[in-house]
Design a protein around this motif. Sequence first.
Motif, PDB file in Angstrom:
ATOM      1  N   TYR A   1      93.405  77.178 -18.815  1.00 21.56           N
ATOM      2  CA  TYR A   1      92.672  76.646 -17.513  1.00 21.56           C
ATOM      3  C   TYR A   1      92.000  75.794 -18.557  1.00 21.56           C
TER       4      TYR A   1
ATOM      5  N   HIS B   1      94.126  84.658 -22.591  1.00 20.55           N
ATOM      6  CA  HIS B   1      94.411  85.402 -20.970  1.00 20.55           C
ATOM      7  C   HIS B   1      93.385  86.376 -20.694  1.00 20.55           C
TER       8      HIS B   1
ATOM      9  N   ARG C   1      85.230  73.929 -13.283  1.00 18.95           N
ATOM     10  CA  ARG C   1      85.352  72.627 -13.983  1.00 18.95           C
ATOM     11  C   ARG C   1      84.043  71.690 -13.771  1.00 18.95           C
TER      12      ARG C   1
ATOM     13  N   LEU D   1      87.099  78.869 -11.124  1.00 15.67           N
ATOM     14  CA  LEU D   1      87.500  78.319 -12.326  1.00 15.67           C
ATOM     15  C   LEU D   1      87.374  76.518 -11.756  1.00 15.67           C
TER      16      LEU D   1
ATOM     17  N   SER E   1      90.487  80.861  -8.586  1.00 11.91           N
ATOM     18  CA  SER E   1      90.718  79.655  -8.393  1.00 11.91           C
ATOM     19  C   SER E   1      89.720  78.561  -8.041  1.00 11.91           C
TER      20      SER E   1
ATOM     21  N   CYS F   1      94.840  86.251 -15.718  1.00 15.75           N
ATOM     22  CA  CYS F   1      94.689  84.279 -15.643  1.00 15.75           C
ATOM     23  C   CYS F   1      94.152  83.558 -16.771  1.00 15.75           C
ATOM     24  N   ASP F   2      94.839  82.714 -16.570  1.00 14.91           N
ATOM     25  CA  ASP F   2      94.840  82.097 -18.170  1.00 14.91           C
ATOM     26  C   ASP F   2      93.537  81.465 -17.962  1.00 14.91           C
ATOM     27  N   LEU F   3      92.669  81.909 -18.531  1.00 10.01           N
ATOM     28  CA  LEU F   3      91.888  81.419 -18.044  1.00 10.01           C
ATOM     29  C   LEU F   3      91.437  80.379 -19.799  1.00 10.01           C
TER      30      LEU F   3
ATOM     31  N   GLN G   1      93.691  71.825 -20.013  1.00  9.51           N
ATOM     32  CA  GLN G   1      94.232  71.129 -19.363  1.00  9.51           C
ATOM     33  C   GLN G   1      93.314  71.003 -18.307  1.00  9.51           C
ATOM     34  N   ALA G   2      92.700  71.310 -18.066  1.00  7.08           N
ATOM     35  CA  ALA G   2      91.730  70.415 -16.865  1.00  7.08           C
ATOM     36  C   ALA G   2      91.155  69.579 -18.254  1.00  7.08           C
TER      37      ALA G   2
END
Length: 294
Positions: free
Chosen positions: A94, A77, A46, A42, A39, A89-91, A97-98
């Motif tokens: 993430y 992942h 971002r 990432l 968390s 972890c859905d690398l 979506q971001a």
Amino acid sequence: MSEGLLGGIEAGGTKFVLTVGESPTRVRATHTIPTREPSQTLAEARGWFEEQGRLSAIGIASFGPVELAPASPKWGHILKTPKPHWSDCDLAGYFQQAFSVPVGFETDVNGAALSEYHLGAGKGASSLTYVTVGTGIGGGTVIDGRLVHGAGHPELGHIYPRRVPGDDAFPGFCPFHGDCLEGLACGPAIHARWGTTLSDLPGDHEAHELVAGYLAQMCHSIYASMATEIIVLGGGVIKTPGLLKRVAELAEKLGAGYFPSRQNHKILPPALGDKAGLTGTLLLAEEALRGEQG
């Protein structure tokens, strides 16, 4: 092609290296952050990308194991890993979506293989295998411009070399396979056996010949199984003075003059040096963007 920047992430167990550029050869900025819990890591990545401008695509070359099958619900992942907190972890998801952009996703060594094939030691060749020998041993192969995939990604570090006669006291370092290639020749295996790095051992120490011999067997197996033209050896262990030359000489002896087109076989250092993986992330971003645009 969109006017947005390409973004790249070289995701390692100790650090994330981030980059943006107009193309894989036109880098605008690079930034490194430590690998903490997902968390935090990432979110920090971002935030940096948001400061760089609009992105058109992102390429990620990650430590593994990872899920590369596009049809899998776990695509993108990180799978079961010894790195605390990072399993499942859905690398890729993430960042998809971001930023609502296409994301290219590969293993770290596949990213380096891709860049060395297109822009480095493999330019002009039809095939290349990149192998990193460091904390672990991993390899990726590109044939006619495409990375080789199967049921999963290749795991060259976990092939079993033939033990050198008389070299059977050390059981190997791999927690899964003991004396697989990684268990005999990666950096931690060398340290566990001889108490220091290969570079710090005297040039006439047995370790140099043993490690070179096991890596030469790997190169011989690559030639025999995939007929790869170029083998690029990178990673911290390979920086040991004289090791790459020793591996090449021993691999040639193992071949015994048998392989067709053996004159095209070369064992080389990375032409892109430590930038091979990061350059590969921008190539992955570029591929993802082309795929999105059809």
